[in-house]
Design a protein around this motif. Structure first.
Motif, PDB file in Angstrom:
ATOM      1  N   ALA A 102       1.019  -1.362   0.128  1.00 34.47           N
ATOM      2  CA  ALA A 102      -0.036   0.139  -0.002  1.00 34.47           C
ATOM      3  C   ALA A 102       0.835   1.307  -0.064  1.00 34.47           C
ATOM      4  CB  ALA A 102      -0.973  -0.052   1.201  1.00 34.47           C
ATOM      5  N   ARG A 103       1.882   1.197   0.831  1.00 34.90           N
ATOM      6  CA  ARG A 103       2.965   2.353   0.765  1.00 34.90           C
ATOM      7  C   ARG A 103       3.351   2.710  -0.589  1.00 34.90           C
ATOM      8  NH1 ARG A 103       4.223   0.409   5.977  1.00 34.90           N
ATOM      9  NH2 ARG A 103       6.246  -0.572   5.151  1.00 34.90           N
ATOM     10  N   GLU A 104       3.844   1.522  -1.315  1.00 34.25           N
ATOM     11  CA  GLU A 104       4.581   1.746  -2.612  1.00 34.25           C
ATOM     12  C   GLU A 104       3.357   2.302  -3.394  1.00 34.25           C
ATOM     13  OE1 GLU A 104       5.275  -2.090  -4.564  1.00 34.25           O
ATOM     14  OE2 GLU A 104       7.392  -1.346  -4.978  1.00 34.25           O
ATOM     15  N   GLN A 105       2.070   1.959  -3.423  1.00 36.86           N
ATOM     16  CA  GLN A 105       1.238   2.286  -4.480  1.00 36.86           C
ATOM     17  C   GLN A 105       0.968   3.706  -4.078  1.00 36.86           C
ATOM     18  OE1 GLN A 105      -2.150  -0.049  -3.250  1.00 36.86           O
ATOM     19  NE2 GLN A 105      -0.910  -1.987  -3.611  1.00 36.86           N
ATOM     20  N   LEU A 106       0.846   4.227  -2.956  1.00 37.05           N
ATOM     21  CA  LEU A 106       0.910   5.860  -2.668  1.00 37.05           C
ATOM     22  C   LEU A 106       1.900   6.360  -3.174  1.00 37.05           C
ATOM     23  CD1 LEU A 106      -0.754   5.788   0.918  1.00 37.05           C
ATOM     24  CD2 LEU A 106      -2.107   5.659  -1.179  1.00 37.05           C
ATOM     25  N   SER A 107       3.220   5.913  -2.978  1.00 35.68           N
ATOM     26  CA  SER A 107       4.312   6.534  -3.426  1.00 35.68           C
ATOM     27  C   SER A 107       4.349   6.657  -5.014  1.00 35.68           C
ATOM     28  CB  SER A 107       5.870   5.588  -2.959  1.00 35.68           C
ATOM     29  OG  SER A 107       6.794   6.335  -3.763  1.00 35.68           O
ATOM     30  N   VAL A 108       3.842   5.654  -5.842  1.00 36.15           N
ATOM     31  CA  VAL A 108       3.736   5.686  -7.297  1.00 36.15           C
ATOM     32  C   VAL A 108       2.712   6.909  -7.534  1.00 36.15           C
ATOM     33  CG1 VAL A 108       3.098   4.613  -9.400  1.00 36.15           C
ATOM     34  CG2 VAL A 108       4.605   3.518  -7.409  1.00 36.15           C
ATOM     35  N   LEU A 109       1.508   6.850  -6.736  1.00 36.29           N
ATOM     36  CA  LEU A 109       0.471   7.926  -7.223  1.00 36.29           C
ATOM     37  C   LEU A 109       1.085   9.271  -7.008  1.00 36.29           C
ATOM     38  CD1 LEU A 109      -2.775   6.233  -5.423  1.00 36.29           C
ATOM     39  CD2 LEU A 109      -2.000   6.240  -7.815  1.00 36.29           C
ATOM     40  N   THR A 110       1.761   9.587  -6.060  1.00 28.95           N
ATOM     41  CA  THR A 110       2.274  10.805  -5.617  1.00 28.95           C
ATOM     42  C   THR A 110       3.259  11.400  -6.860  1.00 28.95           C
ATOM     43  OG1 THR A 110       2.374  10.388  -3.062  1.00 28.95           O
ATOM     44  CG2 THR A 110       3.651  12.296  -4.068  1.00 28.95           C
ATOM     45  N   ARG A 111       4.048  10.302  -7.257  1.00 27.63           N
ATOM     46  CA  ARG A 111       4.860  10.698  -8.274  1.00 27.63           C
ATOM     47  C   ARG A 111       3.969  11.319  -9.619  1.00 27.63           C
ATOM     48  NH1 ARG A 111       9.742   6.917  -9.515  1.00 27.63           N
ATOM     49  NH2 ARG A 111      10.061   7.065  -7.112  1.00 27.63           N
ATOM     50  N   LEU A 112       2.985  10.254 -10.084  1.00 30.76           N
ATOM     51  CA  LEU A 112       2.350  10.586 -11.166  1.00 30.76           C
ATOM     52  C   LEU A 112       1.454  11.941 -10.928  1.00 30.76           C
ATOM     53  CD1 LEU A 112       0.869   6.893 -11.633  1.00 30.76           C
ATOM     54  CD2 LEU A 112       2.601   8.078 -13.033  1.00 30.76           C
ATOM     55  N   ALA A 113       1.048  12.120  -9.883  1.00 35.03           N
ATOM     56  CA  ALA A 113       0.106  13.399  -9.570  1.00 35.03           C
ATOM     57  C   ALA A 113       0.748  14.520  -9.575  1.00 35.03           C
ATOM     58  CB  ALA A 113      -0.507  13.428  -8.129  1.00 35.03           C
ATOM     59  N   VAL A 114       2.241  14.395  -9.285  1.00 40.86           N
ATOM     60  CA  VAL A 114       3.130  15.556  -9.429  1.00 40.86           C
ATOM     61  C   VAL A 114       3.380  15.824 -10.680  1.00 40.86           C
ATOM     62  CG1 VAL A 114       5.364  16.644  -8.845  1.00 40.86           C
ATOM     63  CG2 VAL A 114       4.033  15.574  -7.161  1.00 40.86           C
ATOM     64  N   ALA A 115       3.800  14.725 -11.451  1.00 42.26           N
ATOM     65  CA  ALA A 115       4.034  14.861 -13.003  1.00 42.26           C
ATOM     66  C   ALA A 115       2.891  15.363 -13.663  1.00 42.26           C
ATOM     67  CB  ALA A 115       4.466  13.284 -13.392  1.00 42.26           C
ATOM     68  N   ASP A 116       1.675  15.156 -13.462  1.00 42.91           N
ATOM     69  CA  ASP A 116       0.493  15.518 -14.293  1.00 42.91           C
ATOM     70  C   ASP A 116       0.433  17.021 -14.050  1.00 42.91           C
ATOM     71  OD1 ASP A 116      -3.057  15.378 -14.342  1.00 42.91           O
ATOM     72  OD2 ASP A 116      -1.852  14.786 -15.682  1.00 42.91           O
ATOM     73  N   LEU A 117       0.601  17.415 -12.842  1.00 45.59           N
ATOM     74  CA  LEU A 117       0.305  18.886 -12.290  1.00 45.59           C
ATOM     75  C   LEU A 117       1.618  19.677 -12.931  1.00 45.59           C
ATOM     76  CD1 LEU A 117      -0.465  18.900  -8.721  1.00 45.59           C
ATOM     77  CD2 LEU A 117      -1.905  19.487 -10.687  1.00 45.59           C
ATOM     78  N   VAL A 118       2.736  19.338 -12.838  1.00 49.56           N
ATOM     79  CA  VAL A 118       3.944  19.970 -13.585  1.00 49.56           C
ATOM     80  C   VAL A 118       3.745  20.094 -15.129  1.00 49.56           C
ATOM     81  CG1 VAL A 118       6.333  19.833 -13.894  1.00 49.56           C
ATOM     82  CG2 VAL A 118       5.491  19.163 -11.657  1.00 49.56           C
ATOM     83  N   GLY A 119       3.330  19.124 -15.653  1.00 47.49           N
ATOM     84  CA  GLY A 119       3.276  19.199 -17.192  1.00 47.49           C
ATOM     85  C   GLY A 119       2.216  20.201 -17.635  1.00 47.49           C
ATOM     86  N   GLY A 120       1.152  20.745 -16.823  1.00 45.50           N
ATOM     87  CA  GLY A 120       0.294  21.688 -17.329  1.00 45.50           C
ATOM     88  C   GLY A 120      -0.316  21.532 -18.604  1.00 45.50           C
ATOM     89  N   GLY A 121      -0.671  19.949 -19.008  1.00 44.62           N
ATOM     90  CA  GLY A 121      -1.296  19.588 -20.329  1.00 44.62           C
ATOM     91  C   GLY A 121      -0.226  19.320 -21.402  1.00 44.62           C
ATOM     92  N   ASP A 122       1.041  19.311 -21.121  1.00 40.48           N
ATOM     93  CA  ASP A 122       2.231  18.801 -22.004  1.00 40.48           C
ATOM     94  C   ASP A 122       2.801  17.389 -21.205  1.00 40.48           C
ATOM     95  OD1 ASP A 122       3.571  22.189 -22.676  1.00 40.48           O
ATOM     96  OD2 ASP A 122       2.269  20.784 -23.690  1.00 40.48           O
TER      97      ASP A 122
END
Length: 424
Positions: free
Chosen positions: A342-362
């Motif tokens: 579960a902790r590993e899954q939350l770590s992956v979700l955090t990384r994906l959420a940050v990437a999606d926000l940083v991308g800003g559509g790109d």
């Protein structure tokens, strides 16, 4: 042209364009100031040549040889391809003829089918233009490829048109237009809310606020130390005054020292109060800025989490936006109480959420190293859905020694390490 524009015009996926660039088959002429690929009209023309040769059945190595080597023997390659496919049974882009079934079995929305039909029509028109150019120039390989691809594109277009008509009978265009209007209104409301939030936030820099808060805390501590030292000096002066009450000179000097000490104490107290006010103000601004940044991150994170858990789930975050507590199906647990998976899954979700926000559509590249090793099969399957959804907009690269964990990602491309080391 950006890579997305080239993909729209040519019908070649963004992922394949990046692959062509990585192997040196089609590299963009330049880069934008932001570092994005910038394709020229000559690059687009070369891409069309590549797709034509690939349609004829040439490998990537043969395609590069055909385009870059003047001594390439085009007639010999055509003869070999005719021998390998005498009945002309290879469909468009490698899809066998007949792979598109009757309309009732086509699993797609009316919008998807309409887009495919329009794209096939545009592709057919583009290929016809290139066919005329190739004929005038006497390019034997391009002429043969365009003729075959044109015929197949027309066939696919006809089948897709029939499927589109069937989909329209099931779901009228008016219903789809209504849904599109509703979605556009929702997007407009979200954009207006985002603009209002940005105007409210102004030019606040969280790092600057944090630095100011730390500096103010240090200033308060030092002023308090000085206040203590001044108080000690005042007490010492008072003691001396008591001991030498009979000596006029000592009394006057002591009184003067005391007055100076009192003035210094009042000055230090005022400075301490001002520093404390500054520290409090900076902390409040820092908290407000964090709340503004946390909202979009929380929204993206919880959206991905709903896909992972298949139901609503709530989270509490620390000051650095790491998950501190999870509440799921009526049970609340600290992160330390969760299983390793579960902790590993939350770590992956955090990384994906940050990437999606940083991308800003790109598109943003995301690297994941040998993840999901402690997760059960059910969670792995849902995490594959999350990776597949994010992979449509971003380039997600997973390094793993167990490919079976990620077989549920529909759009995944598996590349063995031997092939990566070989530079293929």
């Amino acid at each position: 042209m950006r890579i997305g524009d080239v993909s729209d015009r040519s019908g070649v996926s963004v992922r394949m364009l990046r692959h062509y660039d990585s192997i040196g088959l089609l590299s963009p002429t330049g880069r934008t100031s932001a570092g994005y690929r910038d394709y020229s009209p000559a690059d687009l023309h070369r891409l069309l040549d590549i797709e034509a040769l690939r349609t004829l059945g040439l490998s990537l190595a043969e395609t590069r040889h055909a385009l870059d080597d003047p001594a390439f023997d085009a007639p010999a390659v055509l003869d070999r391809l005719r021998e390998e496919d005498p009945d002309d049974e290879v469909g468009v882009d490698g899809i066998p003829v007949g792979a598109v079934t009757d309309p009732e079995s086509v699993s797609a929305t009316a919008d998807d089918l309409r887009s495919l039909s329009d794209a096939a029509a545009r592709r057919a028109e583009s290929l016809q233009e290139e066919l005329d150019t190739a004929t005038r120039a006497g390019a034997v390989v391009r002429l043969e490829g365009r003729r075959r691809e044109l015929a197949r594109s027309v066939s696919v277009r006809d089948r897709l048109s029939a499927a589109l008509q069937a989909a329209r009978e099931e779901t009228p265009d008016s219903d789809l237009d209504r849904v599109v209007d509703e979605r556009r209104a929702a997007v407009q409301d979200a954009e207006e809310a985002c603009t209002a939030a940005e105007e409210k936030a102004g030019d606040v820099d969280v790092d600057d606020l944090a630095a100011l808060a730390d500096a103010a805390a240090v200033r308060v501590r030092r002023l308090r130390e000085r206040a203590v030292a001044t108080g000690n000096a005042l007490s010492e002066a008072s003691g001396k005054l008591s001991q030498h009450g009979g000596v006029a000179e000592d009394l006057a000097e002591t009184r003067t020292t005391r007055q100076r000490a009192e003035r210094e104490a009042r000055r230090v107290e005022r400075q301490a109060a001002a520093a404390h006010l500054l520290h409090t103000t900076v902390q409040q601004a820092l908290t407000a800025a964090r709340e503004r940044y946390e909202a979009p991150f929380r929204g993206t994170f919880e959206k991905l989490a709903r896909t992972l858990y298949g139901a609503p789930v709530d989270f509490e975050f620390d000051a650095d936006l790491t998950v501190a507590r999870r509440s799921f199906q009526g049970v609340s647990l600290d992160t330390a109480q969760l299983s390793g998976g579960a902790r590993e899954q939350l770590s992956v979700l955090t990384r994906l959420a940050v990437a999606d926000l940083v991308g800003g559509g790109d598109a943003v590249p995301v690297f994941i190293d040998d993840a999901l090793g402690f997760s059960d099969r059910g969670r792995i399957g849902r995490m594959n859905l999350v990776l597949d959804a994010l992979g449509r907009d971003h380039q997600i690269i997973v390094l793993t020694c167990d490919v079976a964990r990620f077989e549920g990602i529909a759009g995944a491309e598996f590349v063995p390490m031997e092939q990566v080391r070989a530079g293929a």
